[in-house]
Design a protein around this motif. Structure first.
Motif, PDB file in Angstrom:
ATOM      1  N   VAL A  67       0.854  -1.193   0.000  1.00 56.68           N
ATOM      2  CA  VAL A  67       0.000   0.000   0.000  1.00 56.68           C
ATOM      3  C   VAL A  67       0.888   1.241   0.000  1.00 56.68           C
ATOM      4  O   VAL A  67       1.769   1.381   0.845  1.00 56.68           O
ATOM      5  N   THR A  68       0.638   2.114  -0.961  1.00 59.79           N
ATOM      6  CA  THR A  68       1.373   3.367  -1.070  1.00 59.79           C
ATOM      7  C   THR A  68       0.367   4.512  -1.066  1.00 59.79           C
ATOM      8  O   THR A  68      -0.671   4.432  -1.724  1.00 59.79           O
ATOM      9  N   VAL A  69       0.676   5.567  -0.318  1.00 61.24           N
ATOM     10  CA  VAL A  69      -0.232   6.709  -0.197  1.00 61.24           C
ATOM     11  C   VAL A  69       0.402   7.914  -0.873  1.00 61.24           C
ATOM     12  O   VAL A  69       1.564   8.232  -0.625  1.00 61.24           O
ATOM     13  N   PHE A  70      -0.383   8.575  -1.733  1.00 66.03           N
ATOM     14  CA  PHE A  70       0.059   9.793  -2.406  1.00 66.03           C
ATOM     15  C   PHE A  70      -0.901  10.916  -2.058  1.00 66.03           C
ATOM     16  O   PHE A  70      -2.115  10.724  -2.069  1.00 66.03           O
ATOM     17  N   ASP A  71      -0.346  12.074  -1.757  1.00 63.76           N
ATOM     18  CA  ASP A  71      -1.184  13.260  -1.574  1.00 63.76           C
ATOM     19  C   ASP A  71      -1.444  13.881  -2.934  1.00 63.76           C
ATOM     20  O   ASP A  71      -0.516  14.049  -3.736  1.00 63.76           O
ATOM     21  N   THR A  72      -2.701  14.197  -3.184  1.00 63.69           N
ATOM     22  CA  THR A  72      -3.087  14.833  -4.440  1.00 63.69           C
ATOM     23  C   THR A  72      -3.991  16.023  -4.109  1.00 63.69           C
ATOM     24  O   THR A  72      -4.486  16.123  -2.981  1.00 63.69           O
ATOM     25  N   GLN A  74      -6.957  16.368  -4.817  1.00 64.80           N
ATOM     26  CA  GLN A  74      -8.287  15.847  -4.510  1.00 64.80           C
ATOM     27  C   GLN A  74      -8.338  15.120  -3.168  1.00 64.80           C
ATOM     28  O   GLN A  74      -9.406  14.730  -2.711  1.00 64.80           O
ATOM     29  N   GLY A  75      -7.217  14.909  -2.542  1.00 71.67           N
ATOM     30  CA  GLY A  75      -7.170  14.161  -1.284  1.00 71.67           C
ATOM     31  C   GLY A  75      -5.987  13.219  -1.317  1.00 71.67           C
ATOM     32  O   GLY A  75      -4.917  13.559  -1.787  1.00 71.67           O
ATOM     33  N   LYS A  76      -6.216  12.017  -0.838  1.00 73.65           N
ATOM     34  CA  LYS A  76      -5.167  11.013  -0.848  1.00 73.65           C
ATOM     35  C   LYS A  76      -5.503   9.923  -1.862  1.00 73.65           C
ATOM     36  O   LYS A  76      -6.644   9.465  -1.936  1.00 73.65           O
ATOM     37  N   THR A  77      -4.513   9.517  -2.619  1.00 72.39           N
ATOM     38  CA  THR A  77      -4.662   8.383  -3.522  1.00 72.39           C
ATOM     39  C   THR A  77      -3.943   7.202  -2.891  1.00 72.39           C
ATOM     40  O   THR A  77      -2.794   7.319  -2.463  1.00 72.39           O
ATOM     41  N   ILE A  78      -4.662   6.085  -2.806  1.00 70.73           N
ATOM     42  CA  ILE A  78      -4.120   4.864  -2.229  1.00 70.73           C
ATOM     43  C   ILE A  78      -3.863   3.895  -3.374  1.00 70.73           C
ATOM     44  O   ILE A  78      -4.789   3.536  -4.108  1.00 70.73           O
ATOM     45  N   ARG A  79      -2.613   3.492  -3.504  1.00 69.02           N
ATOM     46  CA  ARG A  79      -2.239   2.528  -4.545  1.00 69.02           C
ATOM     47  C   ARG A  79      -1.985   1.184  -3.877  1.00 69.02           C
ATOM     48  O   ARG A  79      -1.159   1.080  -2.972  1.00 69.02           O
ATOM     49  N   VAL A  80      -2.713   0.174  -4.308  1.00 65.28           N
ATOM     50  CA  VAL A  80      -2.550  -1.182  -3.777  1.00 65.28           C
ATOM     51  C   VAL A  80      -2.001  -2.055  -4.903  1.00 65.28           C
ATOM     52  O   VAL A  80      -2.548  -2.065  -6.012  1.00 65.28           O
ATOM     53  N   GLU A  81      -0.923  -2.752  -4.610  1.00 62.89           N
ATOM     54  CA  GLU A  81      -0.302  -3.612  -5.615  1.00 62.89           C
ATOM     55  C   GLU A  81       0.045  -4.955  -4.993  1.00 62.89           C
ATOM     56  O   GLU A  81       0.471  -5.022  -3.831  1.00 62.89           O
ATOM     57  N   THR A  82      -0.145  -6.000  -5.749  1.00 67.31           N
ATOM     58  CA  THR A  82       0.285  -7.335  -5.334  1.00 67.31           C
ATOM     59  C   THR A  82       1.250  -7.844  -6.392  1.00 67.31           C
ATOM     60  O   THR A  82       0.914  -7.842  -7.580  1.00 67.31           O
ATOM     61  N   SER A  83       2.422  -8.262  -5.981  1.00 65.35           N
ATOM     62  CA  SER A  83       3.419  -8.750  -6.950  1.00 65.35           C
ATOM     63  C   SER A  83       3.163 -10.220  -7.248  1.00 65.35           C
ATOM     64  O   SER A  83       3.922 -11.096  -6.865  1.00 65.35           O
ATOM     65  N   HIS A  84       2.074 -10.460  -7.927  1.00 67.85           N
ATOM     66  CA  HIS A  84       1.578 -11.810  -8.192  1.00 67.85           C
ATOM     67  C   HIS A  84       1.337 -11.976  -9.681  1.00 67.85           C
ATOM     68  O   HIS A  84       0.950 -11.023 -10.363  1.00 67.85           O
ATOM     69  N   GLU A  85       1.520 -13.154 -10.180  1.00 68.48           N
ATOM     70  CA  GLU A  85       1.254 -13.409 -11.592  1.00 68.48           C
ATOM     71  C   GLU A  85      -0.244 -13.291 -11.890  1.00 68.48           C
ATOM     72  O   GLU A  85      -1.081 -13.432 -11.011  1.00 68.48           O
TER      73      GLU A  85
END
Ligand SMILES: [Fe+2]
Length: 150
Positions: A67-72, A74-85
């Motif tokens: 989970v990575t949080v970015f301030d924008t 419009q608010g906060k953008t939450i990026r969720v990534e899974t390093s899965h095939e």
């Protein structure tokens, strides 16, 4: 053994992960605590974390959502990534879900492994601060939880 179609699987998996998160988080909420959850009997059995990967201990790296949080503006953008095939419907990440401190579903993203090559999802928080619970659901290796706070 009866077969399960994709729609039944997805609705069942949504109910299971929502129930699992509720069971995990509820004791902390009853106490009025919104800090990082501690271990209980469900960790490593029904839902998996970095500290409790259970029977999938060798699978943690490829299943724990990042989970990575970015301030924008419009608010906060939450990026969720899974390093899965994303190997078609044979082995893939079915969905990401994001819950707030009251276990309200902030959002979810269903993946189509025939179209999406990486399980990455974005969520926007307009006015929220507190704990976040990100779930990544694999069709073979169940639900994985990462906690963070924004
Ligand atoms: Fe998997």
């Amino acid at each position: 053994m009866p077969t399960m179609n994709r729609r039944t699987f997805l609705s069942t998996s949504t109910a299971l992960t929502s129930t699992a998160v509720a069971l995990l988080v509820q004791p902390a909420l009853v106490k009025g605590e919104h800090k990082k959850l501690s271990s209980n009997a469900l960790w490593g059995t029904l839902i998996f974390t970095a500290e409790n990967p259970g029977r999938y201990s060798s699978k943690a790296k490829g299943h724990l959502p990042t989970v990575t949080v970015f301030d924008t503006p419009q608010g906060k953008t939450i990026r969720v990534e899974t390093s899965h095939e994303m190997n078609s419907y044979q082995h893939y990440i079915v969905k990401h879900q994001l819950f707030d401190q009251h276990l309200q579903l902030i959002g979810e993203h269903m993946f189509n492994p025939k179209v999406e090559s990486q399980p990455v999802s974005l969520f926007t928080l307009e006015d929220y601060s507190g704990p976040l619970y990100a779930i990544s659901l694999c069709n073979k290796h169940d639900a994985w939880l990462t906690q963070t706070t924004v």
